[in-house]
Design a protein around this motif. Structure first.
Motif, PDB file in Angstrom:
ATOM      1  N   ASP A  81      -8.678   3.101  -0.624  1.00 13.97           N
ATOM      2  CA  ASP A  81      -9.568   3.836   0.267  1.00 13.97           C
ATOM      3  C   ASP A  81     -10.795   4.390  -0.460  1.00 13.97           C
ATOM      4  O   ASP A  81     -11.350   5.401  -0.066  1.00 13.97           O
ATOM      5  CB  ASP A  81      -8.807   4.976   0.945  1.00 13.97           C
ATOM      6  N   GLY A  82     -11.218   3.729  -1.519  1.00 11.39           N
ATOM      7  CA  GLY A  82     -12.354   4.207  -2.297  1.00 11.39           C
ATOM      8  C   GLY A  82     -13.663   4.122  -1.518  1.00 11.39           C
ATOM      9  O   GLY A  82     -13.844   3.265  -0.659  1.00 11.39           O
ATOM     10  N   ARG A 115      -4.210   9.970  -1.102  1.00  3.29           N
ATOM     11  CA  ARG A 115      -5.015   8.766  -1.285  1.00  3.29           C
ATOM     12  C   ARG A 115      -4.142   7.534  -1.110  1.00  3.29           C
ATOM     13  O   ARG A 115      -2.961   7.555  -1.413  1.00  3.29           O
ATOM     14  CB  ARG A 115      -5.639   8.731  -2.679  1.00  3.29           C
ATOM     15  N   GLU A 116      -4.757   6.466  -0.650  1.00  4.61           N
ATOM     16  CA  GLU A 116      -4.032   5.210  -0.505  1.00  4.61           C
ATOM     17  C   GLU A 116      -4.280   4.341  -1.727  1.00  4.61           C
ATOM     18  O   GLU A 116      -5.403   4.248  -2.225  1.00  4.61           O
ATOM     19  CB  GLU A 116      -4.474   4.475   0.761  1.00  4.61           C
ATOM     20  N   TRP A 117      -3.201   3.702  -2.198  1.00  4.91           N
ATOM     21  CA  TRP A 117      -3.252   2.857  -3.390  1.00  4.91           C
ATOM     22  C   TRP A 117      -2.679   1.489  -3.077  1.00  4.91           C
ATOM     23  O   TRP A 117      -1.658   1.378  -2.407  1.00  4.91           O
ATOM     24  CB  TRP A 117      -2.432   3.481  -4.522  1.00  4.91           C
ATOM     25  N   ASP A 170     -13.273  -0.597  -6.605  1.00  5.92           N
ATOM     26  CA  ASP A 170     -11.871  -0.178  -6.689  1.00  5.92           C
ATOM     27  C   ASP A 170     -11.052  -1.175  -7.511  1.00  5.92           C
ATOM     28  O   ASP A 170     -10.246  -0.777  -8.347  1.00  5.92           O
ATOM     29  CB  ASP A 170     -11.256  -0.052  -5.294  1.00  5.92           C
ATOM     30  N   THR A 227       0.837   5.716  -0.378  1.00  8.81           N
ATOM     31  CA  THR A 227       0.025   6.926  -0.306  1.00  8.81           C
ATOM     32  C   THR A 227       0.530   7.919  -1.336  1.00  8.81           C
ATOM     33  O   THR A 227       1.722   8.240  -1.360  1.00  8.81           O
ATOM     34  CB  THR A 227       0.093   7.545   1.103  1.00  8.81           C
ATOM     35  N   ARG A 231      -8.902  -0.844 -11.533  1.00  2.00           N
ATOM     36  CA  ARG A 231      -7.431  -0.942 -11.471  1.00  2.00           C
ATOM     37  C   ARG A 231      -6.814  -0.601 -12.822  1.00  2.00           C
ATOM     38  O   ARG A 231      -7.430  -0.743 -13.865  1.00  2.00           O
ATOM     39  CB  ARG A 231      -7.004  -2.322 -11.010  1.00  2.00           C
ATOM     40  N   THR A 264      -2.268  -1.004 -10.148  1.00  2.00           N
ATOM     41  CA  THR A 264      -2.646  -0.172  -8.994  1.00  2.00           C
ATOM     42  C   THR A 264      -4.156   0.012  -8.945  1.00  2.00           C
ATOM     43  O   THR A 264      -4.818   0.049  -9.980  1.00  2.00           O
ATOM     44  CB  THR A 264      -1.980   1.215  -9.060  1.00  2.00           C
ATOM     45  N   TRP A 265      -4.672   0.124  -7.725  1.00  2.00           N
ATOM     46  CA  TRP A 265      -6.074   0.447  -7.519  1.00  2.00           C
ATOM     47  C   TRP A 265      -6.231   1.076  -6.155  1.00  2.00           C
ATOM     48  O   TRP A 265      -5.400   0.908  -5.276  1.00  2.00           O
ATOM     49  CB  TRP A 265      -6.979  -0.782  -7.704  1.00  2.00           C
ATOM     50  N   ARG A 266      -7.290   1.864  -6.005  1.00  2.00           N
ATOM     51  CA  ARG A 266      -7.520   2.599  -4.757  1.00  2.00           C
ATOM     52  C   ARG A 266      -7.704   1.648  -3.584  1.00  2.00           C
ATOM     53  O   ARG A 266      -8.379   0.635  -3.692  1.00  2.00           O
ATOM     54  CB  ARG A 266      -8.786   3.459  -4.872  1.00  2.00           C
ATOM     55  N   THR A 279       0.855  -1.183   0.000  1.00  2.00           N
ATOM     56  CA  THR A 279       0.000   0.000   0.000  1.00  2.00           C
ATOM     57  C   THR A 279       0.890   1.231   0.000  1.00  2.00           C
ATOM     58  O   THR A 279       1.845   1.307   0.773  1.00  2.00           O
ATOM     59  CB  THR A 279      -0.916   0.019   1.239  1.00  2.00           C
TER      60      THR A 279
END
Length: 102
Positions: free
Chosen positions: A77-78, A39-41, A85, A35, A89, A73-75, A33
């Motif tokens: 914290d969506g 946003r976190e990814w 999320d 940031t 990706r 990659t994908w969120r 993970t």
């Protein structure tokens, strides 16, 4: 030279059947993970062997060709949930993700 009385049966075969561990292969697929921009990814590396399709890199707009190691990659914290999320990706060139082109 003295002869050993130990049986070389099962133990010797067990060593031959198990290949040596490839640490790079084991660690290449580890998700992490990060940031970025508040946003976190989730970032998942893809090895050359796993890359079987072509994708468009959102960082540079060029193709990520099959057989090229890259990142997915994908969120993390969506607000729409994990399934949404993951469906959103994107596949990035490793360099593009590192330099933060957006």
């Amino acid at each position: 030279m003295a002869r050993s009385n130990r049986s070389r049966g099962r133990a010797a075969r067990a060593r031959e059947e198990h290949p040596e561990l490839d640490v790079e292969r084991l660690t290449a697929g580890w998700r992490r993970t990060e940031t970025r921009g508040g946003r976190e990814w989730n970032v998942q590396p893809v090895t050359e062997a796993q890359a079987v399709k072509a994708y468009l890199c959102p960082g540079c707009g060029l193709e990520v060709a099959p057989g090229v190691a890259h990142l997915v990659t994908w969120r993390a914290d969506g607000v729409l949930g994990d399934a949404a999320d993951l469906a959103a990706r994107r596949h990035w060139h490793t360099h593009c993700w590192r330099i933060g082109t957006r």
